[in-house]
Motif scaffolding. Structure first.
Motif, PDB file in Angstrom:
ATOM      1  N   ASP A 143       1.015  -1.282  -0.020  1.00  0.00           N
ATOM      2  CA  ASP A 143      -0.102   0.049   0.014  1.00  0.00           C
ATOM      3  C   ASP A 143       0.901   1.200  -0.066  1.00  0.00           C
ATOM      4  O   ASP A 143       0.428   2.273  -0.492  1.00  0.00           O
ATOM      5  N   PHE A 144       1.801   1.283   0.678  1.00  0.00           N
ATOM      6  CA  PHE A 144       2.807   2.653   0.824  1.00  0.00           C
ATOM      7  C   PHE A 144       3.949   2.532   0.071  1.00  0.00           C
ATOM      8  O   PHE A 144       4.599   3.571   0.148  1.00  0.00           O
ATOM      9  N   ASP A 145       4.081   1.587  -0.885  1.00  0.00           N
ATOM     10  CA  ASP A 145       5.367   1.558  -1.492  1.00  0.00           C
ATOM     11  C   ASP A 145       5.315   2.526  -2.715  1.00  0.00           C
ATOM     12  O   ASP A 145       4.914   1.858  -3.933  1.00  0.00           O
ATOM     13  N   GLN A 146       5.310   3.644  -2.601  1.00  0.00           N
ATOM     14  CA  GLN A 146       4.925   4.576  -3.860  1.00  0.00           C
ATOM     15  C   GLN A 146       5.700   4.420  -4.962  1.00  0.00           C
ATOM     16  O   GLN A 146       5.408   4.421  -6.113  1.00  0.00           O
ATOM     17  N   ASN A 147       6.987   4.286  -4.936  1.00  0.00           N
ATOM     18  CA  ASN A 147       8.109   4.129  -5.781  1.00  0.00           C
ATOM     19  C   ASN A 147       8.197   2.628  -6.447  1.00  0.00           C
ATOM     20  O   ASN A 147       8.917   2.413  -7.216  1.00  0.00           O
ATOM     21  N   LYS A 148       7.422   1.630  -5.718  1.00  0.00           N
ATOM     22  CA  LYS A 148       7.298   0.363  -6.168  1.00  0.00           C
ATOM     23  C   LYS A 148       8.791  -0.157  -6.197  1.00  0.00           C
ATOM     24  O   LYS A 148       9.245  -1.213  -7.188  1.00  0.00           O
ATOM     25  N   ASP A 149       9.697  -0.083  -5.387  1.00  0.00           N
ATOM     26  CA  ASP A 149      11.129  -0.562  -5.216  1.00  0.00           C
ATOM     27  C   ASP A 149      11.023  -1.538  -4.119  1.00  0.00           C
ATOM     28  O   ASP A 149      12.239  -2.147  -3.689  1.00  0.00           O
ATOM     29  N   LEU A 150       9.845  -2.139  -3.593  1.00  0.00           N
ATOM     30  CA  LEU A 150       9.704  -3.304  -2.852  1.00  0.00           C
ATOM     31  C   LEU A 150      10.519  -3.196  -1.555  1.00  0.00           C
ATOM     32  O   LEU A 150      10.933  -3.858  -0.589  1.00  0.00           O
ATOM     33  N   LYS A 151      10.455  -1.777  -0.937  1.00  0.00           N
ATOM     34  CA  LYS A 151      10.885  -1.327   0.206  1.00  0.00           C
ATOM     35  C   LYS A 151      10.085  -0.104   0.580  1.00  0.00           C
ATOM     36  O   LYS A 151       9.833   0.579  -0.102  1.00  0.00           O
ATOM     37  N   LEU A 152      10.304   0.288   1.898  1.00  0.00           N
ATOM     38  CA  LEU A 152       9.901   1.504   2.433  1.00  0.00           C
ATOM     39  C   LEU A 152      10.928   2.561   2.806  1.00  0.00           C
ATOM     40  O   LEU A 152      11.710   2.191   3.624  1.00  0.00           O
ATOM     41  N   ASP A 153      10.976   3.598   1.951  1.00  0.00           N
ATOM     42  CA  ASP A 153      11.938   4.702   2.391  1.00  0.00           C
ATOM     43  C   ASP A 153      11.690   5.302   3.588  1.00  0.00           C
ATOM     44  O   ASP A 153      10.356   5.302   4.095  1.00  0.00           O
ATOM     45  N   ALA A 154      12.295   6.467   3.705  1.00  0.00           N
ATOM     46  CA  ALA A 154      12.083   7.323   5.229  1.00  0.00           C
ATOM     47  C   ALA A 154      10.738   8.006   4.885  1.00  0.00           C
ATOM     48  O   ALA A 154      10.006   8.094   5.868  1.00  0.00           O
ATOM     49  N   GLU A 155      10.460   8.722   3.799  1.00  0.00           N
ATOM     50  CA  GLU A 155       9.391   9.395   3.539  1.00  0.00           C
ATOM     51  C   GLU A 155       8.071   8.388   3.516  1.00  0.00           C
ATOM     52  O   GLU A 155       6.866   8.852   4.048  1.00  0.00           O
ATOM     53  N   GLU A 156       8.085   6.997   3.011  1.00  0.00           N
ATOM     54  CA  GLU A 156       7.066   6.294   2.962  1.00  0.00           C
ATOM     55  C   GLU A 156       7.009   5.637   4.391  1.00  0.00           C
ATOM     56  O   GLU A 156       5.640   5.741   4.788  1.00  0.00           O
TER      57      GLU A 156
END
Length: 218
Positions: free
Chosen positions: A64-77
């Motif tokens: 749901d929250f992986d906006q850039n679809k890189d299969l991980k959640l960065d700091a902003e996500e």
């Protein structure tokens, strides 16, 4: 996508649909830790919470929250995850229940909720809250967590996950894990047929919640 409040992340249509099909059964599971921080005067400074969620729910959050679809959640996500949970749980006192000598204690809303993902791809939420007014450890004070909608099961894996930092002398700790059958028997008059048909419409779930009781002399 609009996220509604009754469930932890009601932003996912799948989870919302499941909730309507079986409201009184948990669909999200998390291991919890609670640290009660006490000052030198025997007053409760803060409650520190750590929740580690199950693999399935964590994977749903990742999608749901992986906006850039890189299969991980960065700091902003991750910041967005924390913000959504913070808003969603506001109406439920962040699943906290604090009682002092039989009276419920009002807690301030945590300033933020921090989200993280472990190497095992499990979502972790961390936050700290404080009593609205001075809370001295006198008599019996209890601390616990529960979801009044019964959608999320928050469990303390063992008694060591409930701790008090700077426990005053003359105080004793006890972890209370209510037996469901005994809890129902002791509260039979308050458990109406509506409770058993849809437990999410009332606040009686707290009678089943694991809690830490601190009993202090004087």
């Amino acid at each position: 996508m609009k996220r509604t409040k009754p469930y932890l992340f009601a932003g996912t249509m799948m989870l919302t649909a499941l909730a309507h099909e079986a409201r009184a059964h948990p669909h999200v599971f998390a291991e919890a830790r609670l640290d009660v921080i006490v000052n030198g005067d025997g007053g409760v400074e803060a409650l520190r919470h750590v929740w580690r969620f199950d693999d399935m729910f964590s994977s749903t959050v990742l999608v749901d929250f992986d906006q850039n679809k890189d299969l991980k959640l960065d700091a902003e996500e991750l910041k967005e995850v924390g913000s959504v949970v913070h808003e969603s749980l506001a109406d439920f006192n962040y699943f906290q229940i604090v009682m002092s000598n039989g009276n419920e204690v009002e807690m301030e809303a945590p300033p933020e909720m921090m989200a993280d993902f472990t190497d095992e791809n499990q979502l972790i939420l961390l936050f700290e809250s404080k009593p609205k007014e001075e809370l001295l450890l006198k008599g019996t004070t209890s601390f616990g967590i529960y979801d009044p909608t019964f959608y999320t099961a928050l469990e303390f894996p063992d008694d060591d996950h409930l701790q008090v930092e700077n426990l005053p002398q003359g105080c004793k700790l006890a972890v209370i894990r209510p037996d469901p059958d005994e809890a129902i028997a002791q509260n039979q008059d308050m458990l109406t047929p509506d409770f058993f048909e849809d437990a999410s419409n009332n606040d009686m779930g707290k009678i089943f919640a694991t809690r830490l009781e601190v009993t202090c002399e004087g």
